[in-house]
Design a protein around this motif. Structure first.
Motif, PDB file in Angstrom:
ATOM      1  N   VAL A  33       8.080 -20.485 -11.907  1.00 15.78           N
ATOM      2  CA  VAL A  33       8.667 -19.808 -10.462  1.00 15.78           C
ATOM      3  C   VAL A  33       7.589 -18.450 -10.231  1.00 15.78           C
ATOM      4  CG1 VAL A  33      11.072 -20.525 -10.805  1.00 15.78           C
ATOM      5  CG2 VAL A  33      10.315 -18.154 -11.865  1.00 15.78           C
ATOM      6  N   LEU A  34       6.849 -17.955 -11.378  1.00 16.93           N
ATOM      7  CA  LEU A  34       5.806 -17.015 -11.141  1.00 16.93           C
ATOM      8  C   LEU A  34       4.835 -17.253 -10.032  1.00 16.93           C
ATOM      9  CD1 LEU A  34       5.589 -15.536 -14.724  1.00 16.93           C
ATOM     10  CD2 LEU A  34       6.794 -14.432 -12.621  1.00 16.93           C
ATOM     11  N   SER A  60       5.793 -16.133  -4.558  1.00 14.71           N
ATOM     12  CA  SER A  60       6.284 -14.772  -3.874  1.00 14.71           C
ATOM     13  C   SER A  60       4.747 -14.021  -4.370  1.00 14.71           C
ATOM     14  CB  SER A  60       7.551 -14.163  -4.572  1.00 14.71           C
ATOM     15  OG  SER A  60       7.689 -13.074  -4.861  1.00 14.71           O
ATOM     16  N   LEU A  61       5.190 -12.603  -4.196  1.00 14.36           N
ATOM     17  CA  LEU A  61       4.241 -11.493  -4.430  1.00 14.36           C
ATOM     18  C   LEU A  61       3.512 -11.744  -5.932  1.00 14.36           C
ATOM     19  CD1 LEU A  61       4.239  -9.046  -2.535  1.00 14.36           C
ATOM     20  CD2 LEU A  61       5.464  -7.657  -4.141  1.00 14.36           C
ATOM     21  N   LEU A  62       4.220 -12.087  -6.914  1.00 20.50           N
ATOM     22  CA  LEU A  62       3.370 -12.078  -8.082  1.00 20.50           C
ATOM     23  C   LEU A  62       2.622 -13.470  -8.188  1.00 20.50           C
ATOM     24  CD1 LEU A  62       5.942 -11.152 -11.008  1.00 20.50           C
ATOM     25  CD2 LEU A  62       4.018 -10.061  -9.837  1.00 20.50           C
ATOM     26  N   GLY A  63       2.884 -14.361  -7.346  1.00 23.44           N
ATOM     27  CA  GLY A  63       1.912 -15.752  -7.071  1.00 23.44           C
ATOM     28  C   GLY A  63       0.804 -15.371  -6.490  1.00 23.44           C
ATOM     29  N   LYS A  64       0.820 -14.452  -5.679  1.00 22.74           N
ATOM     30  CA  LYS A  64      -0.505 -14.066  -4.818  1.00 22.74           C
ATOM     31  C   LYS A  64      -1.517 -13.125  -5.993  1.00 22.74           C
ATOM     32  CE  LYS A  64       1.097 -13.801  -0.314  1.00 22.74           C
ATOM     33  NZ  LYS A  64       2.442 -12.774   0.078  1.00 22.74           N
ATOM     34  N   VAL A  98      14.754 -15.350 -19.537  1.00 20.33           N
ATOM     35  CA  VAL A  98      14.965 -14.622 -18.198  1.00 20.33           C
ATOM     36  C   VAL A  98      14.814 -12.926 -18.581  1.00 20.33           C
ATOM     37  CG1 VAL A  98      17.079 -13.815 -17.156  1.00 20.33           C
ATOM     38  CG2 VAL A  98      16.701 -16.164 -17.739  1.00 20.33           C
ATOM     39  N   ALA A  99      14.972 -12.560 -19.578  1.00 19.54           N
ATOM     40  CA  ALA A  99      14.495 -11.043 -19.946  1.00 19.54           C
ATOM     41  C   ALA A  99      13.229 -10.894 -19.596  1.00 19.54           C
ATOM     42  CB  ALA A  99      14.943 -10.656 -21.087  1.00 19.54           C
ATOM     43  N   VAL A 100      12.310 -11.689 -20.123  1.00 21.01           N
ATOM     44  CA  VAL A 100      10.805 -11.674 -19.908  1.00 21.01           C
ATOM     45  C   VAL A 100      10.410 -12.014 -18.547  1.00 21.01           C
ATOM     46  CG1 VAL A 100       8.659 -12.711 -20.593  1.00 21.01           C
ATOM     47  CG2 VAL A 100      10.126 -12.244 -22.373  1.00 21.01           C
ATOM     48  N   MET A 101      11.097 -12.651 -17.660  1.00 21.82           N
ATOM     49  CA  MET A 101      10.799 -12.765 -16.288  1.00 21.82           C
ATOM     50  C   MET A 101      11.144 -11.468 -15.507  1.00 21.82           C
ATOM     51  SD  MET A 101       9.973 -15.646 -14.688  1.00 21.82           S
ATOM     52  CE  MET A 101      11.064 -17.072 -15.526  1.00 21.82           C
ATOM     53  N   ALA A 102      12.041 -10.770 -16.032  1.00 21.49           N
ATOM     54  CA  ALA A 102      12.441  -9.567 -15.281  1.00 21.49           C
ATOM     55  C   ALA A 102      11.464  -8.484 -15.683  1.00 21.49           C
ATOM     56  CB  ALA A 102      14.085  -8.987 -15.752  1.00 21.49           C
ATOM     57  N   MET A 103      11.090  -8.486 -16.818  1.00 17.26           N
ATOM     58  CA  MET A 103       9.952  -7.294 -17.172  1.00 17.26           C
ATOM     59  C   MET A 103       8.624  -7.591 -16.598  1.00 17.26           C
ATOM     60  SD  MET A 103      10.942  -6.683 -21.421  1.00 17.26           S
ATOM     61  CE  MET A 103      11.557  -7.826 -21.923  1.00 17.26           C
ATOM     62  N   ILE A 104       8.329  -8.925 -16.602  1.00 20.69           N
ATOM     63  CA  ILE A 104       7.072  -9.476 -15.867  1.00 20.69           C
ATOM     64  C   ILE A 104       7.092  -8.918 -14.575  1.00 20.69           C
ATOM     65  CG2 ILE A 104       5.462 -11.085 -14.971  1.00 20.69           C
ATOM     66  CD1 ILE A 104       6.057 -12.615 -17.813  1.00 20.69           C
ATOM     67  N   GLU A 105       8.164  -9.069 -13.750  1.00 24.62           N
ATOM     68  CA  GLU A 105       8.100  -8.785 -12.529  1.00 24.62           C
ATOM     69  C   GLU A 105       8.211  -7.173 -12.207  1.00 24.62           C
ATOM     70  OE1 GLU A 105      10.218 -11.084  -9.698  1.00 24.62           O
ATOM     71  OE2 GLU A 105      10.882  -9.661  -8.419  1.00 24.62           O
ATOM     72  N   ALA A 106       8.766  -6.598 -13.061  1.00 22.53           N
ATOM     73  CA  ALA A 106       8.855  -5.051 -13.001  1.00 22.53           C
ATOM     74  C   ALA A 106       7.607  -4.615 -13.279  1.00 22.53           C
ATOM     75  CB  ALA A 106       9.911  -4.514 -14.020  1.00 22.53           C
ATOM     76  N   ILE A 107       6.715  -5.045 -14.230  1.00 26.21           N
ATOM     77  CA  ILE A 107       5.427  -4.407 -14.686  1.00 26.21           C
ATOM     78  C   ILE A 107       4.393  -4.974 -13.523  1.00 26.21           C
ATOM     79  CG2 ILE A 107       3.689  -4.837 -16.667  1.00 26.21           C
ATOM     80  CD1 ILE A 107       6.113  -5.200 -18.462  1.00 26.21           C
ATOM     81  N   GLY A 108       4.349  -6.229 -13.343  1.00 29.72           N
ATOM     82  CA  GLY A 108       3.613  -6.747 -12.366  1.00 29.72           C
ATOM     83  C   GLY A 108       3.245  -5.953 -11.096  1.00 29.72           C
ATOM     84  N   ARG A 109       4.416  -5.578 -10.368  1.00 29.65           N
ATOM     85  CA  ARG A 109       4.452  -5.034  -9.080  1.00 29.65           C
ATOM     86  C   ARG A 109       3.661  -3.663  -9.442  1.00 29.65           C
ATOM     87  NH1 ARG A 109       8.514  -1.964  -8.139  1.00 29.65           N
ATOM     88  NH2 ARG A 109       8.961  -2.582  -5.749  1.00 29.65           N
TER      89      ARG A 109
END
Ligand code: 6GU
Length: 240
Positions: free
Chosen positions: A15-16, A19-23, A152-163
């Motif tokens: 799913v990464l 959206s924004l992280l995909g770009k 799921v925790a790592v997904m949340a962290m990647i989104e918070a860090i990545g942005r």
């Protein structure tokens, strides 16, 4: 930034791509790879867990596949490599230090993060102890509740860090005025129309008086934080 995730469910991270992280991934700012822990097993059943020494419920993840996966991802890193380029190994765990916006900001400066997702009752302790001889290792929790695994925790962290990586969020100003960035919850937002289903936009926002609008927004932030998250505010001196 390079991010490697070791997991028995690499599909979780598909799913990464959206959206924004995909770009950010397509443009090369962010390079995320999910690695299947079972690729580092050598038995017919690709076994990653076993019963706990000392007894007890559930299964524990075996050390050998983790050791091989981390050997490959860490290469010749040593814990003395304290530069931003040295890999940081993060194991998501409800027993870890709590992940916050402050931690996300710190991690956004690193060049290489490795996440190790545990399942079952946990990972053999020697995996953490051995990894710590090769790299900086942290256990990190996303809050006081229990998930079935770290994915799921790592997904949340990647989104918070990545942005927070420059270039991932189009307008960097939008990062400033949001909950937690200044220690307070964000103020309520409104857009057109000025009246909707009998509900009006607070008139001050239509006034054009930017100083008054800033003061109103600050007051809204404080009121909301006092009501919903008083724990975020500095302790007020008691009246005596
Ligand atoms: Cl990081 N992992 C798991 N399994 N459960 C959690 C968590 C992490 N953070 C809160 N609960």
């Amino acid at each position: 930034m390079r991010i490697d995730v070791v997991t028995i469910f690499p599909e979780f991270f598909d799913v990464l791509d959206i959206s924004l992280l995909g770009k950010a991934r397509q443009s090369g700012i962010l390079d995320v790879s999910a690695h299947n822990l079972r690729e580092y097993t050598h038995d017919r059943h690709r076994t990653v867990d076993d019963t706990p020494y000392g007894g007890g419920a559930g299964m524990v993840m075996k050390p050998e596949p983790w050791g091989e996966a981390l050997d490959e991802l860490l290469g010749d890193a040593t814990p003395g490599d304290s530069a931003a380029s040295a890999p940081l190994v993060i194991f998501p765990s409800p027993a870890g230090q709590v992940f916050t916006q402050k931690m996300a900001r710190e991690l956004a400066h690193r060049e290489h993060l490795i996440f190790g997702c545990g399942r079952y009752e946990g990972i053999d302790q020697r995996v953490f102890d051995h990894a710590a001889t090769r790299a900086e290792v942290r256990l990190v929790s996303i809050g006081d509740y229990v998930l079935n695994g770290g994915e799921v925790a790592v997904m949340a962290m990647i989104e918070a860090i990545g942005r927070l990586i420059p270039g991932v969020v189009g307008n960097p100003e939008s990062l400033v005025e949001e909950s937690h960035e200044d220690g307070l919850l964000e103020y309520p937002s409104y857009t057109k129309p000025a009246e909707w289903r009998g509900l009006e936009v607070p008139p001050i926002l239509l006034s054009g008086n930017h100083k008054a609008i800033d003061a109103w927004r600050r007051e809204q932030q404080l009121e909301r934080t006092r009501r919903v998250r008083p724990d975020l505010l500095p302790v007020e001196p008691s009246e005596e």
